[in-house]
Design a protein around this motif. Structure first.
Motif, mmCIF file in Angstrom:
data_model
loop_
_atom_site.group_PDB
_atom_site.id
_atom_site.type_symbol
_atom_site.label_atom_id
_atom_site.label_comp_id
_atom_site.label_asym_id
_atom_site.label_seq_id
_atom_site.Cartn_x
_atom_site.Cartn_y
_atom_site.Cartn_z
ATOM 1 N N GLY A 97 -34.446 1.990 53.581
ATOM 2 C CA GLY A 97 -33.933 3.352 53.454
ATOM 3 C C GLY A 97 -34.748 4.102 52.420
ATOM 4 N N CYS A 98 -34.321 3.997 51.150
ATOM 5 C CA CYS A 98 -34.901 4.831 50.083
ATOM 6 C C CYS A 98 -36.283 4.375 49.617
ATOM 7 N N ARG A 99 -36.585 3.135 49.726
ATOM 8 C CA ARG A 99 -37.828 2.512 49.219
ATOM 9 C C ARG A 99 -37.976 2.625 47.703
ATOM 10 N N GLY A 141 -35.329 1.152 45.566
ATOM 11 C CA GLY A 141 -34.399 0.220 44.920
ATOM 12 C C GLY A 141 -33.010 0.780 44.702
ATOM 13 N N ALA A 142 -32.670 1.869 45.372
ATOM 14 C CA ALA A 142 -31.378 2.513 45.107
ATOM 15 C C ALA A 142 -30.320 2.278 46.181
ATOM 16 N N GLY A 155 -30.147 -0.362 48.812
ATOM 17 C CA GLY A 155 -29.811 -1.728 49.207
ATOM 18 C C GLY A 155 -30.071 -2.055 50.676
ATOM 19 N N CYS A 205 -32.669 -2.641 52.289
ATOM 20 C CA CYS A 205 -33.742 -3.626 52.514
ATOM 21 C C CYS A 205 -33.402 -5.009 51.977
ATOM 22 N N LEU A 243 -34.336 -7.022 46.561
ATOM 23 C CA LEU A 243 -34.656 -5.745 47.226
ATOM 24 C C LEU A 243 -36.121 -5.772 47.663
HETATM 25 S S1 FES Z 1 -34.913 0.585 50.816
HETATM 26 FE FE1 FES Z 1 -33.371 1.291 49.471
HETATM 27 S S2 FES Z 1 -33.217 -0.318 48.024
HETATM 28 FE FE2 FES Z 1 -34.880 -0.937 49.283
#
Ligand code: FES
Length: 128
Positions: free
Chosen positions: A44-46, A48-49, A51, A53, A100
């Motif tokens: 999603g966010c890439r 670390g926010a 979760g 992944c 993550l």
């Molecule tokens: S993609 Fe969102 S925490 Fe890794």
């Protein structure tokens, strides 16, 4: 200096997908290496926010969790370094082996459970 590479084996516990092993540089994330290898992992966010992944460490450098008391013998924090703070994971999640993959780079050869089900397992059971 050439950065070191580690073999990371990806397993989809509840999906009918073949286990794959990829080489991941110490300066790239597992997600980046998977994409480079043409393997789709959830994200999603890439940063670390969120979760999305999340993966779970099954084995690091040949050491597996012991089945008897469910205590993990693998050094989770030693197996990966993070580019930034893994905000989506609580300390107990990290201790339990959750990682993550969008911001984690391996420090050793390892085996990971991956796929959307790993994140679901984390969300459905807040005590894990
Ligand atoms: S993609 Fe969102 S925490 Fe890794």
């Amino acid at each position: 200096m050439v950065s070191q590479r580690h073999d990371v084996t990806l397993e989809w516990p509840d999906a009918d997908r073949e286990t794959r092993t990829i080489a991941v540089d110490e300066d790239e994330t597992v997600l980046e290496a998977a994409e480079r290898s043409g393997i789709a992992l959830p994200f999603g966010c890439r940063t670390g926010a969120c979760g999305t992944c999340t993966g779970r460490l099954l084995e690091a450098d040949g050491a597996e969790p012991t089945a008897a008391d469910d205590e993990r013998t693998v050094d989770v924090d030693g197996a990966f370094s993070y580019r930034r703070s893994p905000r989506a994971l609580k300390d107990r999640h990290r201790t339990a082996g959750y990682v993550l993959l969008c911001i984690a780079s391996p420090r050793t050869d390892c085996r990971l459970a991956v796929g959307a089900n790993v994140h679901t397992e984390l969300v459905e059971n807040p005590w894990k």
